[in-house]
Design a protein around this motif. Sequence first.
Motif, mmCIF file in Angstrom:
data_model
loop_
_atom_site.group_PDB
_atom_site.id
_atom_site.type_symbol
_atom_site.label_atom_id
_atom_site.label_comp_id
_atom_site.label_asym_id
_atom_site.label_seq_id
_atom_site.Cartn_x
_atom_site.Cartn_y
_atom_site.Cartn_z
ATOM 1 N N ILE A 15 0.839 -1.206 0.000
ATOM 2 C CA ILE A 15 0.000 0.000 0.000
ATOM 3 C C ILE A 15 0.869 1.249 0.000
ATOM 4 C CG2 ILE A 15 -1.656 1.342 1.348
ATOM 5 C CD1 ILE A 15 -2.807 -1.338 2.332
ATOM 6 N N GLY A 16 1.933 1.226 0.809
ATOM 7 C CA GLY A 16 2.816 2.385 0.914
ATOM 8 C C GLY A 16 3.503 2.717 -0.395
ATOM 9 N N ILE A 17 4.065 1.712 -1.068
ATOM 10 C CA ILE A 17 4.774 1.954 -2.322
ATOM 11 C C ILE A 17 3.791 2.369 -3.412
ATOM 12 C CG2 ILE A 17 4.676 -0.402 -3.250
ATOM 13 C CD1 ILE A 17 7.745 1.880 -3.324
ATOM 14 N N GLY A 18 2.560 1.821 -3.363
ATOM 15 C CA GLY A 18 1.536 2.218 -4.321
ATOM 16 C C GLY A 18 1.140 3.674 -4.144
ATOM 17 N N PHE A 19 1.062 4.114 -2.893
ATOM 18 C CA PHE A 19 0.719 5.517 -2.605
ATOM 19 C C PHE A 19 1.805 6.456 -3.123
ATOM 20 C CE2 PHE A 19 1.092 9.206 0.267
ATOM 21 C CZ PHE A 19 -0.153 9.792 0.047
ATOM 22 N N VAL A 20 3.063 6.067 -2.943
ATOM 23 C CA VAL A 20 4.174 6.900 -3.428
ATOM 24 C C VAL A 20 4.127 7.024 -4.951
ATOM 25 C CG1 VAL A 20 6.689 7.059 -3.656
ATOM 26 C CG2 VAL A 20 5.670 6.367 -1.475
ATOM 27 N N TYR A 21 3.873 5.915 -5.635
ATOM 28 C CA TYR A 21 3.763 5.958 -7.099
ATOM 29 C C TYR A 21 2.639 6.901 -7.527
ATOM 30 C CZ TYR A 21 6.784 1.806 -7.430
ATOM 31 O OH TYR A 21 7.835 0.923 -7.362
ATOM 32 N N LEU A 22 1.516 6.873 -6.799
ATOM 33 C CA LEU A 22 0.388 7.742 -7.115
ATOM 34 C C LEU A 22 0.770 9.210 -6.957
ATOM 35 C CD1 LEU A 22 -2.598 8.164 -7.780
ATOM 36 C CD2 LEU A 22 -3.110 7.904 -5.338
ATOM 37 N N VAL A 23 1.509 9.525 -5.887
ATOM 38 C CA VAL A 23 1.960 10.897 -5.659
ATOM 39 C C VAL A 23 2.868 11.362 -6.792
ATOM 40 C CG1 VAL A 23 3.395 12.377 -4.169
ATOM 41 C CG2 VAL A 23 1.731 10.808 -3.146
ATOM 42 N N LEU A 24 3.752 10.488 -7.244
ATOM 43 C CA LEU A 24 4.665 10.839 -8.333
ATOM 44 C C LEU A 24 3.901 11.117 -9.633
ATOM 45 C CD1 LEU A 24 7.563 8.274 -7.739
ATOM 46 C CD2 LEU A 24 7.504 10.699 -7.135
ATOM 47 N N VAL A 36 12.266 13.995 -15.923
ATOM 48 C CA VAL A 36 13.479 13.334 -15.430
ATOM 49 C C VAL A 36 13.385 13.132 -13.922
ATOM 50 C CG1 VAL A 36 15.981 13.518 -15.152
ATOM 51 C CG2 VAL A 36 14.910 14.247 -17.289
ATOM 52 N N ALA A 37 12.878 14.145 -13.208
ATOM 53 C CA ALA A 37 12.741 14.050 -11.751
ATOM 54 C C ALA A 37 11.746 12.961 -11.370
ATOM 55 C CB ALA A 37 12.296 15.396 -11.175
ATOM 56 N N VAL A 38 10.642 12.872 -12.109
ATOM 57 C CA VAL A 38 9.616 11.864 -11.818
ATOM 58 C C VAL A 38 10.154 10.456 -12.049
ATOM 59 C CG1 VAL A 38 7.368 10.954 -12.498
ATOM 60 C CG2 VAL A 38 7.700 13.423 -12.323
ATOM 61 N N LEU A 39 10.797 10.249 -13.200
ATOM 62 C CA LEU A 39 11.338 8.919 -13.518
ATOM 63 C C LEU A 39 12.465 8.536 -12.564
ATOM 64 C CD1 LEU A 39 11.394 9.058 -17.429
ATOM 65 C CD2 LEU A 39 9.826 7.775 -15.961
ATOM 66 N N SER A 40 13.301 9.514 -12.220
ATOM 67 C CA SER A 40 14.380 9.261 -11.257
ATOM 68 C C SER A 40 13.811 8.810 -9.923
ATOM 69 C CB SER A 40 15.219 10.531 -11.076
ATOM 70 O OG SER A 40 16.150 10.374 -10.025
ATOM 71 N N ALA A 41 12.737 9.484 -9.487
ATOM 72 C CA ALA A 41 12.099 9.135 -8.215
ATOM 73 C C ALA A 41 11.472 7.752 -8.284
ATOM 74 C CB ALA A 41 11.046 10.178 -7.868
ATOM 75 N N PHE A 42 10.816 7.436 -9.408
ATOM 76 C CA PHE A 42 10.182 6.124 -9.566
ATOM 77 C C PHE A 42 11.207 5.000 -9.448
ATOM 78 C CE2 PHE A 42 9.340 2.548 -12.426
ATOM 79 C CZ PHE A 42 8.162 2.061 -11.883
ATOM 80 N N PHE A 43 12.294 5.115 -10.217
ATOM 81 C CA PHE A 43 13.325 4.077 -10.175
ATOM 82 C C PHE A 43 14.029 4.048 -8.822
ATOM 83 C CE2 PHE A 43 13.243 4.563 -14.907
ATOM 84 C CZ PHE A 43 12.906 3.252 -15.192
ATOM 85 N N GLY A 44 14.270 5.240 -8.258
ATOM 86 C CA GLY A 44 14.985 5.320 -6.991
ATOM 87 C C GLY A 44 14.214 4.714 -5.836
ATOM 88 N N VAL A 45 12.924 5.025 -5.743
ATOM 89 C CA VAL A 45 12.092 4.483 -4.665
ATOM 90 C C VAL A 45 11.949 2.971 -4.814
ATOM 91 C CG1 VAL A 45 9.746 4.429 -3.732
ATOM 92 C CG2 VAL A 45 10.834 6.624 -4.242
ATOM 93 N N THR A 46 11.779 2.509 -6.058
ATOM 94 C CA THR A 46 11.674 1.064 -6.299
ATOM 95 C C THR A 46 12.966 0.360 -5.894
ATOM 96 O OG1 THR A 46 10.195 1.490 -8.166
ATOM 97 C CG2 THR A 46 11.149 -0.711 -8.008
ATOM 98 N N TYR A 47 14.102 0.984 -6.232
ATOM 99 C CA TYR A 47 15.402 0.426 -5.844
ATOM 100 C C TYR A 47 15.493 0.282 -4.317
ATOM 101 C CZ TYR A 47 20.167 0.750 -4.096
ATOM 102 O OH TYR A 47 21.305 0.560 -3.369
ATOM 103 N N THR A 48 15.163 1.349 -3.600
ATOM 104 C CA THR A 48 15.299 1.337 -2.140
ATOM 105 C C THR A 48 14.382 0.296 -1.507
ATOM 106 O OG1 THR A 48 15.851 3.692 -2.167
ATOM 107 C CG2 THR A 48 15.214 2.750 -0.055
ATOM 108 N N MET A 49 13.170 0.187 -2.027
ATOM 109 C CA MET A 49 12.216 -0.786 -1.478
ATOM 110 C C MET A 49 12.716 -2.200 -1.685
ATOM 111 S SD MET A 49 9.374 -0.532 0.154
ATOM 112 C CE MET A 49 8.234 -1.737 0.850
ATOM 113 N N LEU A 50 13.181 -2.500 -2.889
ATOM 114 C CA LEU A 50 13.680 -3.849 -3.172
ATOM 115 C C LEU A 50 14.974 -4.147 -2.412
ATOM 116 C CD1 LEU A 50 13.019 -4.169 -7.012
ATOM 117 C CD2 LEU A 50 11.739 -5.228 -5.141
ATOM 118 N N ALA A 51 15.812 -3.109 -2.238
ATOM 119 C CA ALA A 51 17.048 -3.292 -1.469
ATOM 120 C C ALA A 51 16.717 -3.633 -0.021
ATOM 121 C CB ALA A 51 17.903 -2.030 -1.535
#
Length: 222
Positions: A15-24, A36-51
């Motif tokens: 739910i949390g990661i889905g909410f962040v994607y919605l905000v982006l 560029v900022a939006v895509l950077s945030a999308f990939f970056g947040v996904t990276y951190t969550m999976l890490a």
Amino acid sequence: MGSIKPENWKYGEVIGIGFVYLVLILNTFLFKDSLVAVLSAFFGVTYTMLAGKGNPNCYLFGIAGSGLYSWLALTNGLWGNLCLYLLYYIPMQIIGFYKWNQHLKKDSHEIVKSKLDKREWMILVIIIAVLSILCIKILYITQDKSPVIDGLTTILSIAGMYLTVKRALEQWFIWIIVNGFTAIMWVNILLNGERVYSTVVMWLVYFILAIYFCREWKNEVV
């Protein structure tokens, strides 16, 4: 290679990661944020969550996000962050992808987590302190827009990425500091008129996730 298994995720995390994607996505349309900022945030947040979930595939998203963030650092005069991402993060993420795949649990396909001993931790702290002072001095000379925060976060990020590849719990202590200071730096850039709303959101999410996964890893390692 690690796979993304639904059973390894908690409902709150999904739910949390889905909410962040919605905000982006909303940032793109409501605030006309930089693509560029939006895509950077999308990939970056996904990276951190999976890490945080111990999944080696995080590095595939990390490489893409690092490339986009490098462009943002370049256009905003953050030379320390630019060098960090281009010359260190991307190569280390390639190394990390292969290293993590060598230390996977057979049942969950998540990494086996580790912890530094006291001697390793003390040596790391001394190295960080010395290099931070040197980096800040260099950034003052190059007229960096935020030399103290940029310099400190650059050196701490180098240490944090090293600990991430080592699968060490202590990485999250460093990421809490790095993400907090970097969020402040980007808020200042936003207040100066740059459309980087998603980048601010990204670093605030990084900060929250670092605290969350610090607790999660500590419960497993200690």
